[in-house]
Design a protein around this motif. Structure first.
Motif, PDB file in Angstrom:
ATOM      1  N   GLY A 195      21.837  32.969  44.612  1.00 19.17           N
ATOM      2  CA  GLY A 195      21.831  32.619  43.202  1.00 19.17           C
ATOM      3  C   GLY A 195      23.211  32.213  42.708  1.00 19.17           C
ATOM      4  N   VAL A 196      23.226  31.519  41.563  1.00 22.68           N
ATOM      5  CA  VAL A 196      24.465  31.024  40.976  1.00 22.68           C
ATOM      6  C   VAL A 196      24.929  31.981  39.881  1.00 22.68           C
ATOM      7  CG1 VAL A 196      25.560  29.117  39.737  1.00 22.68           C
ATOM      8  CG2 VAL A 196      23.814  28.635  41.472  1.00 22.68           C
ATOM      9  N   PRO A 197      26.135  32.509  39.974  1.00 21.31           N
ATOM     10  CA  PRO A 197      26.634  33.396  38.913  1.00 21.31           C
ATOM     11  C   PRO A 197      26.804  32.630  37.604  1.00 21.31           C
ATOM     12  CG  PRO A 197      28.387  32.880  40.481  1.00 21.31           C
ATOM     13  CD  PRO A 197      27.121  32.342  41.063  1.00 21.31           C
ATOM     14  N   ARG A 198      26.361  33.225  36.487  1.00 21.82           N
ATOM     15  CA  ARG A 198      26.457  32.579  35.176  1.00 21.82           C
ATOM     16  C   ARG A 198      27.556  33.180  34.315  1.00 21.82           C
ATOM     17  NH1 ARG A 198      23.915  28.028  36.459  1.00 21.82           N
ATOM     18  NH2 ARG A 198      21.837  28.430  37.365  1.00 21.82           N
ATOM     19  N   HIS A 199      27.985  34.373  34.670  1.00 21.65           N
ATOM     20  CA  HIS A 199      29.029  35.082  33.930  1.00 21.65           C
ATOM     21  C   HIS A 199      29.927  35.755  34.960  1.00 21.65           C
ATOM     22  CE1 HIS A 199      30.956  38.148  31.383  1.00 21.65           C
ATOM     23  NE2 HIS A 199      30.685  37.349  30.363  1.00 21.65           N
ATOM     24  N   PRO A 200      31.236  35.871  34.686  1.00 18.06           N
ATOM     25  CA  PRO A 200      32.119  36.499  35.665  1.00 18.06           C
ATOM     26  C   PRO A 200      31.645  37.866  36.148  1.00 18.06           C
ATOM     27  CG  PRO A 200      33.433  35.454  33.960  1.00 18.06           C
ATOM     28  CD  PRO A 200      31.992  35.339  33.534  1.00 18.06           C
ATOM     29  N   THR A 201      31.003  38.654  35.282  1.00 16.37           N
ATOM     30  CA  THR A 201      30.543  39.976  35.708  1.00 16.37           C
ATOM     31  C   THR A 201      29.419  39.883  36.746  1.00 16.37           C
ATOM     32  OG1 THR A 201      29.069  40.058  33.786  1.00 16.37           O
ATOM     33  CG2 THR A 201      31.240  41.113  33.574  1.00 16.37           C
ATOM     34  N   ASP A 202      28.753  38.709  36.816  1.00 20.50           N
ATOM     35  CA  ASP A 202      27.739  38.527  37.858  1.00 20.50           C
ATOM     36  C   ASP A 202      28.351  38.628  39.251  1.00 20.50           C
ATOM     37  OD1 ASP A 202      25.907  38.121  35.858  1.00 20.50           O
ATOM     38  OD2 ASP A 202      25.858  35.929  36.061  1.00 20.50           O
ATOM     39  N   LEU A 203      29.675  38.351  39.363  1.00 21.80           N
ATOM     40  CA  LEU A 203      30.344  38.390  40.668  1.00 21.80           C
ATOM     41  C   LEU A 203      30.364  39.792  41.256  1.00 21.80           C
ATOM     42  CD1 LEU A 203      33.364  36.016  39.937  1.00 21.80           C
ATOM     43  CD2 LEU A 203      31.332  35.499  41.309  1.00 21.80           C
ATOM     44  N   LEU A 204      30.166  40.799  40.419  1.00 19.15           N
ATOM     45  CA  LEU A 204      30.132  42.174  40.914  1.00 19.15           C
ATOM     46  C   LEU A 204      28.942  42.391  41.839  1.00 19.15           C
ATOM     47  CD1 LEU A 204      31.054  44.036  37.597  1.00 19.15           C
ATOM     48  CD2 LEU A 204      32.557  43.519  39.541  1.00 19.15           C
ATOM     49  N   ARG A 205      27.943  41.515  41.736  1.00 19.31           N
ATOM     50  CA  ARG A 205      26.764  41.618  42.603  1.00 19.31           C
ATOM     51  C   ARG A 205      26.802  40.599  43.731  1.00 19.31           C
ATOM     52  NH1 ARG A 205      24.821  41.886  37.359  1.00 19.31           N
ATOM     53  NH2 ARG A 205      24.083  39.716  37.442  1.00 19.31           N
ATOM     54  N   HIS A 206      27.916  39.884  43.848  1.00 21.44           N
ATOM     55  CA  HIS A 206      28.049  38.859  44.893  1.00 21.44           C
ATOM     56  C   HIS A 206      29.087  39.265  45.926  1.00 21.44           C
ATOM     57  CE1 HIS A 206      25.705  35.303  43.489  1.00 21.44           C
ATOM     58  NE2 HIS A 206      25.783  35.931  42.320  1.00 21.44           N
ATOM     59  N   ALA A 207      28.983  38.649  47.102  1.00 18.22           N
ATOM     60  CA  ALA A 207      30.015  38.808  48.130  1.00 18.22           C
ATOM     61  C   ALA A 207      31.202  37.934  47.737  1.00 18.22           C
ATOM     62  CB  ALA A 207      29.473  38.381  49.494  1.00 18.22           C
ATOM     63  N   CYS A 208      32.376  38.536  47.621  1.00 20.27           N
ATOM     64  CA  CYS A 208      33.580  37.807  47.215  1.00 20.27           C
ATOM     65  C   CYS A 208      34.617  37.855  48.331  1.00 20.27           C
ATOM     66  CB  CYS A 208      34.165  38.409  45.935  1.00 20.27           C
ATOM     67  SG  CYS A 208      33.067  38.297  44.503  1.00 20.27           S
ATOM     68  N   ILE A 209      35.314  36.760  48.496  1.00 20.76           N
ATOM     69  CA  ILE A 209      36.354  36.655  49.528  1.00 20.76           C
ATOM     70  C   ILE A 209      37.698  36.905  48.864  1.00 20.76           C
ATOM     71  CG2 ILE A 209      37.457  35.097  51.193  1.00 20.76           C
ATOM     72  CD1 ILE A 209      34.660  33.674  51.317  1.00 20.76           C
ATOM     73  N   GLY A 210      38.320  38.028  49.178  1.00 20.93           N
ATOM     74  CA  GLY A 210      39.532  38.438  48.486  1.00 20.93           C
ATOM     75  C   GLY A 210      40.809  37.936  49.136  1.00 20.93           C
ATOM     76  N   HIS A 211      41.869  37.909  48.346  1.00 19.65           N
ATOM     77  CA  HIS A 211      43.195  37.505  48.841  1.00 19.65           C
ATOM     78  C   HIS A 211      44.180  38.633  48.574  1.00 19.65           C
ATOM     79  CE1 HIS A 211      46.487  34.777  49.898  1.00 19.65           C
ATOM     80  NE2 HIS A 211      47.161  35.350  48.918  1.00 19.65           N
TER      81      HIS A 211
END
Length: 300
Positions: A180-196
């Motif tokens: 799914g496509v995140p619609r709000h930044p807080t949606d990223l909390l439920r997504h796999a994120c690639i950190g730096h």
């Protein structure tokens, strides 16, 4: 007692400023062993220990610090006097040593460096990448390139490259189709994120701004790295959402291997600056580069 050689005193200053035989050797274009030998010779002639050496660092003793404080201005004056001869040449010569962030070295500096070196064939440009803020003069560099928030107020700053940049978020079309496509930044909390992770050890937070509202996210996911190429490959492979400089992701977005997300929330910031300490004499290669950047800004 025989008078120390000027070259040995210069080696002492270089090693003390760099806090490292290897770092000083790289800046001077010599071997670490030659600097070590110069220091042994100097200490034997003066009859005092000048440096404390450990496996991790090199620091001046009290005697060494006093010597450094007295001879550094004199050696800088000698270098400045020799550098004034550049004014009698059609084009300045010498080496310009810059310390720059990785993103600037990869995406901002290349076209500028090429145009500058074509204009000044007598200058050698030596670039060292470093993503932390350092004392460029103490480390043996003529100048550094950083973003405005990390530049000390007593430094002279000259704009370089794009005056506005932005952080963007993107993911592969395959990942978005599956998750799914995140619609709000807080949606990223439920997504796999690639950190730096920065060299300092700090994990980069993701910042988003819209209509004066700021949202910060701490990325969590399958990969945390300090190499942008590795992070980009992971994102294109469908491992998660990536967040970094627009310049770095734009080719992938244009090719379609990444799709932008949360575009309304992308955060803009001021572009980079060349910075250097204020001093009476500016080395000719640095003066030429500053003049070049100012001309580029006027012509742009």
């Amino acid at each position: 007692m025989n008078e120390p050689e000027l070259s040995d005193l210069g080696a002492f200053v270089a090693v003390t400023r760099a806090r490292s035989f290897r770092g000083a050797a790289a800046l001077r274009g010599v071997s670490p062993s030659s600097l070590s030998e110069a220091m042994r010779r100097l200490e034997a002639q003066l009859g005092v220990r000048l440096l404390n050496r450990t496996t991790r660092s090199v620091t001046p003793t009290e005697a060494g610090q006093r010597l450094l404080d007295r001879i550094s201005p004199a050696l800088d004056d000698i270098a400045g006097a020799l550098d004034t001869l550049n004014s009698f040449r059609d084009s300045p010569t010498g080496t310009l040593r810059l310390n720059v962030p990785t993103i600037v070295a990869q995406r901002v500096l290349p076209p500028l460096a090429s145009r500058f070196l074509r204009t000044h064939p007598g200058i050698t440009l030596e670039i060292t990448t470093n993503d932390t803020f350092i004392d460029v003069l103490a480390a043996g560099f003529d100048a550094g390139i950083r973003y405005d928030e990390s530049i000390a107020r007593d430094m002279i700053a000259v704009p370089l490259g794009p005056r506005t940049q932005r952080f963007v978020a993107a993911a592969s079309p395959g990942y978005l189709a599956e998750h799914g496509v995140p619609r709000h930044p807080t949606d990223l909390l439920r997504h796999a994120c690639i950190g730096h992770r920065f060299p300092s050890g700090v994990l980069a937070a993701w910042g988003f701004v819209r209509k004066g509202k700021t949202v910060k996210i701490t990325p969590s996911g399958p990969l945390i790295a300090s190499a942008l190429d590795l992070e980009l490959h992971a994102a294109e492979s469908g491992l998660g959402v990536i967040y970094t400089f627009d310049e770095y992701l734009r080719p992938s977005i244009d090719r379609g291997t990444l799709a932008p997300v949360l575009e309304d929330w992308w955060q803009s910031f001021s572009g980079p600056f060349l910075y250097y300490p204020s001093r009476t004499h500016m080395p000719a290669p640095l003066r030429a580069f500053v003049d070049f950047l100012k001309a580029e800004g006027q012509s742009g």
